[in-house]
Design an enzyme around this catalytic site. Structure first.
Site, PDB file in Angstrom:
ATOM      1  N   ASP A  43      23.570  23.790  43.796  1.00 44.58           N
ATOM      2  CA  ASP A  43      24.235  24.818  44.739  1.00 44.58           C
ATOM      3  C   ASP A  43      24.568  25.945  43.901  1.00 44.58           C
ATOM      4  OD1 ASP A  43      25.006  25.907  47.176  1.00 44.58           O
ATOM      5  OD2 ASP A  43      26.405  24.761  47.545  1.00 44.58           O
ATOM      6  N   HIS A  52      23.923  28.072  48.891  1.00 48.00           N
ATOM      7  CA  HIS A  52      23.695  28.149  50.471  1.00 48.00           C
ATOM      8  C   HIS A  52      24.277  29.542  51.114  1.00 48.00           C
ATOM      9  CE1 HIS A  52      27.935  26.402  49.937  1.00 48.00           C
ATOM     10  NE2 HIS A  52      28.130  26.890  51.061  1.00 48.00           N
ATOM     11  N   SER A  66      31.985  29.830  50.852  1.00 44.05           N
ATOM     12  CA  SER A  66      31.982  29.323  49.622  1.00 44.05           C
ATOM     13  C   SER A  66      31.536  29.981  48.346  1.00 44.05           C
ATOM     14  CB  SER A  66      30.688  28.141  49.726  1.00 44.05           C
ATOM     15  OG  SER A  66      30.967  27.440  50.914  1.00 44.05           O
ATOM     16  N   GLY A  67      31.167  29.676  47.547  1.00 43.86           N
ATOM     17  CA  GLY A  67      30.915  30.444  46.341  1.00 43.86           C
ATOM     18  C   GLY A  67      31.915  30.808  45.390  1.00 43.86           C
ATOM     19  N   GLY A  97      34.562  27.490  55.839  1.00 38.00           N
ATOM     20  CA  GLY A  97      34.567  29.358  55.722  1.00 38.00           C
ATOM     21  C   GLY A  97      33.648  29.580  54.528  1.00 38.00           C
TER      22      GLY A  97
END
Length: 250
Positions: free
Chosen positions: A105, A66, A200-201, A198
């Protein structure tokens, strides 16, 4: 009904805006220098930090599907300092990704050119086989951003220790909005530590390996405890990751 619940989860997360997703670190500390050299800042063309990520080879970064961004910065903990910049030439989202509520995701980013591994830039290992993370394993999650609900973002990388949460316990807490498949829960429940809104990842690191990818929490509230934080389980995607790395293509 299960599909309806997943749809409700998606609408809840998206109605809260992009800030419903992320890994801004709560009750963490500044990451020590010369640590976590695999961490990557995924940024806009204007240099605005969007998401975290982590380097797994000289020319591939892992992040959440995302996430958005057109370049990465490596080799620095301080976003105001000069780092190593690479543009992105391929965004390899998992083919089954639709939205965070339905899982998958995960995304691989192909860099415009390889980075040289040295004292400031290193890769991180992934699991070597499919695994089931145990209960109460001590892990870490790191990222740039808010340190409290509605608080300011930070420029320096922060890290916090979190414990993994039993999958059944996690599923019960999320019972009204069932979890997608292939996820790990850690932090954000019966603790004051975890990730917040805030970017992600970023990776969930256990025993020196990146086992999860920050995916989502519940709403704008980072006043833990409430709901467990949710990560994509990397070990469930190893064949897909290996194929992308070998083909150098999506």
């Amino acid at each position: 009904m299960h599909a309806l619940h997943k749809l409700l989860l998606f609408h809840l997360l998206t109605s809260l805006g992009r800030d419903a997703l992320g890994s801004k670190i709560i009750n963490g500390k500044k990451a020590p220098e010369n640590s976590m050299q695999y961490m990557v800042s995924l940024q806009t063309s204007k240099g605005e930090h969007e998401c975290g990520g982590f380097l797994i080879s000289e020319d591939f970064v892992v992040t959440a599907a995302h996430c958005n961004g057109c370049k990465v910065v490596l080799g620095t903990h301080n976003l105001k300092a000069c780092g190593i910049e690479r543009s992105i030439v391929k965004w390899c989202k998992h083919k089954n990704y639709k939205n965070v509520g339905e899982g998958n995701d995960i995304m691989l980013l192909k860099l415009s050119q390889k980075v040289q591994l040295d004292n400031s830039v290193q890769t991180i290992q992934l699991p070597t086989s499919e695994m089931n993370i145990g209960d109460k394993e001590n892990c870490q999650v790191a990222g740039w951003g808010k340190t409290q609900t509605n608080g300011p973002a930070v420029d320096e990388l922060r890290v916090v220790d979190v414990s993994t949460i039993n999958k059944q316990v996690c599923e019960r807490r999320w019972a009204d909005l069932p979890l997608p498949d292939n996820v790990i829960c850690a932090g954000g429940y019966k603790t004051n530590k975890g990730f917040c809104q805030g970017d992600s990842g970023g990776p969930l690191v256990c025993n020196g390996k990146a086992v999860g990818i920050v995916s989502f929490n519940m709403g704008h509230n980072c006043n833990y405890p409430n709901f467990p934080n949710v990560y994509t389980d990397i070990s469930k995607y190893l064949p897909w990751i290996d194929n992308v790395l070998q083909q150098k293509n999506c």
